[in-house]
Design a protein around this motif. Structure first.
Motif, PDB file in Angstrom:
ATOM      1  N   ARG A   1      21.605  -2.828  16.402  1.00  0.00           N
ATOM      2  CA  ARG A   1      22.636  -3.819  16.703  1.00  0.00           C
ATOM      3  C   ARG A   1      23.236  -4.359  15.400  1.00  0.00           C
ATOM      4  O   ARG A   1      22.513  -4.660  14.457  1.00  0.00           O
ATOM      5  CB  ARG A   1      22.064  -4.976  17.528  1.00  0.00           C
ATOM      6  N   VAL A   2      24.561  -4.514  15.412  1.00  0.00           N
ATOM      7  CA  VAL A   2      25.280  -4.937  14.210  1.00  0.00           C
ATOM      8  C   VAL A   2      26.098  -6.189  14.491  1.00  0.00           C
ATOM      9  O   VAL A   2      26.851  -6.242  15.475  1.00  0.00           O
ATOM     10  CB  VAL A   2      26.227  -3.825  13.702  1.00  0.00           C
TER      11      VAL A   2
ATOM     12  N   TYR B   1      18.328  -5.013  13.413  1.00  0.00           N
ATOM     13  CA  TYR B   1      19.609  -5.716  13.373  1.00  0.00           C
ATOM     14  C   TYR B   1      20.194  -5.651  11.968  1.00  0.00           C
ATOM     15  O   TYR B   1      19.466  -5.705  10.970  1.00  0.00           O
ATOM     16  CB  TYR B   1      19.427  -7.187  13.740  1.00  0.00           C
ATOM     17  N   ALA B   2      21.528  -5.570  11.896  1.00  0.00           N
ATOM     18  CA  ALA B   2      22.198  -5.605  10.604  1.00  0.00           C
ATOM     19  C   ALA B   2      23.318  -6.646  10.634  1.00  0.00           C
ATOM     20  O   ALA B   2      23.987  -6.830  11.655  1.00  0.00           O
ATOM     21  CB  ALA B   2      22.782  -4.238  10.246  1.00  0.00           C
ATOM     22  N   ILE B   3      23.508  -7.292   9.501  1.00  0.00           N
ATOM     23  CA  ILE B   3      24.615  -8.233   9.308  1.00  0.00           C
ATOM     24  C   ILE B   3      25.479  -7.677   8.198  1.00  0.00           C
ATOM     25  O   ILE B   3      25.013  -7.467   7.074  1.00  0.00           O
ATOM     26  CB  ILE B   3      24.106  -9.635   8.917  1.00  0.00           C
TER      27      ILE B   3
ATOM     28  N   TYR C   1      31.373  -8.485  17.265  1.00  0.00           N
ATOM     29  CA  TYR C   1      32.457  -8.529  16.268  1.00  0.00           C
ATOM     30  C   TYR C   1      33.144  -9.889  16.258  1.00  0.00           C
ATOM     31  O   TYR C   1      33.504 -10.425  17.315  1.00  0.00           O
ATOM     32  CB  TYR C   1      33.487  -7.428  16.567  1.00  0.00           C
ATOM     33  N   THR C   2      33.382 -10.432  15.070  1.00  0.00           N
ATOM     34  CA  THR C   2      34.062 -11.723  14.925  1.00  0.00           C
ATOM     35  C   THR C   2      35.573 -11.513  14.873  1.00  0.00           C
ATOM     36  O   THR C   2      36.113 -11.038  13.881  1.00  0.00           O
ATOM     37  CB  THR C   2      33.604 -12.461  13.657  1.00  0.00           C
TER      38      THR C   2
ATOM     39  N   ASP D   1      31.085   6.603   3.852  1.00  0.00           N
ATOM     40  CA  ASP D   1      29.803   7.267   3.631  1.00  0.00           C
ATOM     41  C   ASP D   1      28.702   6.251   3.328  1.00  0.00           C
ATOM     42  O   ASP D   1      27.583   6.343   3.866  1.00  0.00           O
ATOM     43  CB  ASP D   1      29.913   8.274   2.485  1.00  0.00           C
ATOM     44  N   ALA D   2      29.011   5.274   2.478  1.00  0.00           N
ATOM     45  CA  ALA D   2      28.023   4.239   2.151  1.00  0.00           C
ATOM     46  C   ALA D   2      27.689   3.407   3.378  1.00  0.00           C
ATOM     47  O   ALA D   2      26.529   3.047   3.611  1.00  0.00           O
ATOM     48  CB  ALA D   2      28.541   3.342   1.024  1.00  0.00           C
ATOM     49  N   LEU D   3      28.692   3.112   4.181  1.00  0.00           N
ATOM     50  CA  LEU D   3      28.459   2.355   5.409  1.00  0.00           C
ATOM     51  C   LEU D   3      27.585   3.143   6.381  1.00  0.00           C
ATOM     52  O   LEU D   3      26.686   2.587   7.016  1.00  0.00           O
ATOM     53  CB  LEU D   3      29.798   2.015   6.062  1.00  0.00           C
ATOM     54  N   THR D   4      27.837   4.421   6.493  1.00  0.00           N
ATOM     55  CA  THR D   4      27.041   5.261   7.399  1.00  0.00           C
ATOM     56  C   THR D   4      25.578   5.263   6.986  1.00  0.00           C
ATOM     57  O   THR D   4      24.679   5.160   7.828  1.00  0.00           O
ATOM     58  CB  THR D   4      27.590   6.698   7.424  1.00  0.00           C
ATOM     59  N   ARG D   5      25.338   5.357   5.686  1.00  0.00           N
ATOM     60  CA  ARG D   5      23.952   5.299   5.200  1.00  0.00           C
ATOM     61  C   ARG D   5      23.348   3.923   5.486  1.00  0.00           C
ATOM     62  O   ARG D   5      22.171   3.814   5.864  1.00  0.00           O
ATOM     63  CB  ARG D   5      23.912   5.590   3.696  1.00  0.00           C
ATOM     64  N   ALA D   6      24.141   2.881   5.322  1.00  0.00           N
ATOM     65  CA  ALA D   6      23.637   1.517   5.537  1.00  0.00           C
ATOM     66  C   ALA D   6      23.279   1.264   6.996  1.00  0.00           C
ATOM     67  O   ALA D   6      22.367   0.495   7.290  1.00  0.00           O
ATOM     68  CB  ALA D   6      24.672   0.502   5.066  1.00  0.00           C
ATOM     69  N   PHE D   7      23.989   1.920   7.907  1.00  0.00           N
ATOM     70  CA  PHE D   7      23.741   1.711   9.339  1.00  0.00           C
ATOM     71  C   PHE D   7      22.640   2.621   9.895  1.00  0.00           C
ATOM     72  O   PHE D   7      22.309   2.534  11.084  1.00  0.00           O
ATOM     73  CB  PHE D   7      25.020   1.942  10.141  1.00  0.00           C
TER      74      PHE D   7
END
Length: 283
Positions: free
Chosen positions: A68-69, A3-5, A103-104, A57-63
Motif C-alpha cells: 500500500r502506498v 506500507y510506503a510514503i 492519493y492526495t 526505474d528508481a521508483l519501481t525499485r523503491a516500490f
C-alpha cells in the motif's frame, strides 16, 4: 502488509509517518525520498528508499514488495511537469504490483475551475486507467496556507486579504492523519472530499481575535493592493504576486465545498478555528 510514503521528507510526509507508525509496526513502513541523508535523519527507525518522481526505474525499485502506498502529490513548477511526474509514479506502482494507493488530490478536482485541479484530475484518471485500487483524498486548504494573514494579524493587530469567498480550512496534521487512516482502512471509499467547516477571511479574523485575546482589524483590499502590501514588507514583486495568487482558489469559489468526510474519517470533530490558530502561533 508493507506500507510506503512517497515524498516523505516534506511536511505532510513527516506528519503522515508520525501517524502511521502509531497504527502499524515500524518495520512495515518504507519512506521514499529524494535525499537519503535527510530522510535517514528524519526517520531513523524507518527503511529509507531513494527515488525521485522524475525517475521511473528508481521508483519501481523503491516500490518493490510494497502493498500500500500513500502517494503524496508533488509541487508544481518543476523541470518535469507534475502530470508527467505523477504518471511516472503510477507506472512504477503498476510495474511493482502495488495493491492499493491513497492519493492526495484537490477538492472536487473533477468539477473545479481552479488551475490547481488540472494535474490532480489527470492523475485521478491515470490511476483509474492503470487499474490500481485507489482511494482519492481530495483536500481543501490547509490552515497553514494562511500563515502570513495569521502572523501579521497577531503581531500588528491588523491584517489584510483580497479574496471574497470561503474555504474549508483545517490543520495540515488533520489532513495527514486522515490520509493515513484511509491508507490502512479495510474498506476505503473511492473518493473523499476532505474539508473543514467553511469560513471566509472575516470569520478567520474573528477567530484570530479570539485566539489572541486582542482586537484585530481585518481589511479587504484589491489584489493589486495586496501585492503592494507584500512588497512593502520587502517581498520581491514576483514573489509577492505568487503569494497573492494563493488566494485565487478562494476568490473563484473552488474551496467552498462543504463536506464532513474529514471529521468522519478522523472519528471526531475538527479542531475549532481559534484553537487551531493558537496551535499555529505557538510553533
Amino acid at each position: 502488509m508493507k506500507y510506503a510514503i512517497t515524498a516523505a521528507t516534506g511536511h505532510f510526509g513527516q506528519l503522515a509517518y508520525h501517524y502511521l507508525q502509531a497504527l502499524v509496526d515500524n518495520q512495515d513502513i518504507v519512506v521514499i525520498a529524494r535525499n537519503q541523508a535527510k530522510a535517514t535523519e528524519q526517520f531513523p527507525k524507518a527503511e529509507v528508499r531513494v527515488a525521485d518522481y522524475d525517475d521511473v526505474d528508481a521508483l519501481t525499485r523503491a516500490f518493490a514488495g510494497i502493498d500500500r502506498v500513500l502517494f503524496i502529490s508533488s509541487q508544481p513548477g518543476g523541470l518535469v511537469p507534475r502530470d508527467k511526474q505523477h504518471q511516472n509514479v503510477i507506472d512504477a506502482m503498476v510495474a511493482a504490483h502495488v495493491s492499493f494507493v491513497a492519493y492526495t488530490s484537490f477538492i472536487q478536482a473533477d468539477q473545479s475551475v481552479s488551475a490547481l485541479a488540472a494535474d490532480h484530475l489527470a492523475t485521478e484518471k491515470a490511476l483509474a486507467s492503470a487499474g490500481i485500487p485507489a482511494a482519492i483524498m481530495r483536500n481543501n486548504w490547509y490552515l497553514e496556507n494562511e500563515t502570513g494573514f495569521i502572523t501579521t494579524g497577531a503581531t500588528q493587530k491588523i491584517t489584510a486579504y483580497w479574496a471574497s469567498g470561503r474555504a474549508g480550512w483545517a490543520l495540515e496534521r488533520e489532513y495527514a492523519e486522515a490520509a493515513v487512516k484511509v491508507l490502512v482502512s479495510d474498506t476505503p471509499k473511492p473518493v473523499y472530499e476532505f474539508s473543514g467547516r467553511l469560513a471566509d477571511y472575516e470569520a478567520l479574523g474573528q477567530a484570530l481575535s479570539e485566539a489572541t485575546d486582542q482586537a484585530i482589524q481585518v481589511k479587504q483590499v484589491t489584489q493589486d493592493e495586496y501585492v503592494g502590501i507584500l512588497e512593502s514588507h520587502d517581498l520581491p514583486h514576483e514573489l509577492a504576486v505568487l503569494f497573492a495568487s494563493f488566494q485565487s482558489p478562494i476568490a473563484e469559489g473552488s474551496l467552498a465545498v462543504a463536506s464532513d468526510d474529514l471529521a468522519a474519517v478522523l472519528g471526531r470533530e475538527l479542531t475549532p478555528l481559534p484553537l487551531a490558530l493558537k496551535e499555529i502561533l505557538a510553533r
